[in-house]
Design an enzyme around this catalytic site. Sequence first.
Site: not given
Length: 120
Positions: A7, A63, A74, A77, A89, A107, A115
């Site tokens: 993540r 890319r 893609c 959210e 994210r 992060y 997080r």
Amino acid sequence: MRIRAIRGAITLDRDEKEHLHARTTELVEAMMRENSLSTDDLVSVVFTCTPDIVSDFPAAAARAMGFGAVPLMCAQEMAVPGALPLVVRVMMHAYLDRPRDEVAHVYLRDAVKLRRDLAQ
């Protein structure tokens, strides 16, 4: 080797194509570096953006980094009231020879607020 999910997230200062690409590159490079990965180790990468990011696709930045042979996707959210704005994210799926609890999740910038338990 097992497939592991890694993540990551980063915030933008503004919704602008060049800025989106720079921050996406920063995040993806950190995720690759912290987990000692090459593109050959990757299975797929999923990017999401908060609804306030519309300038381009973060996969376009990947890319440009040489991820052309890696399946990229893609998505947007959910628009949750009060959620942190301008966030990209990433969920990277990779062959990784380490236990799940040793995977380095990344992060950056204000995204550490998302997080704190995973941010380094």
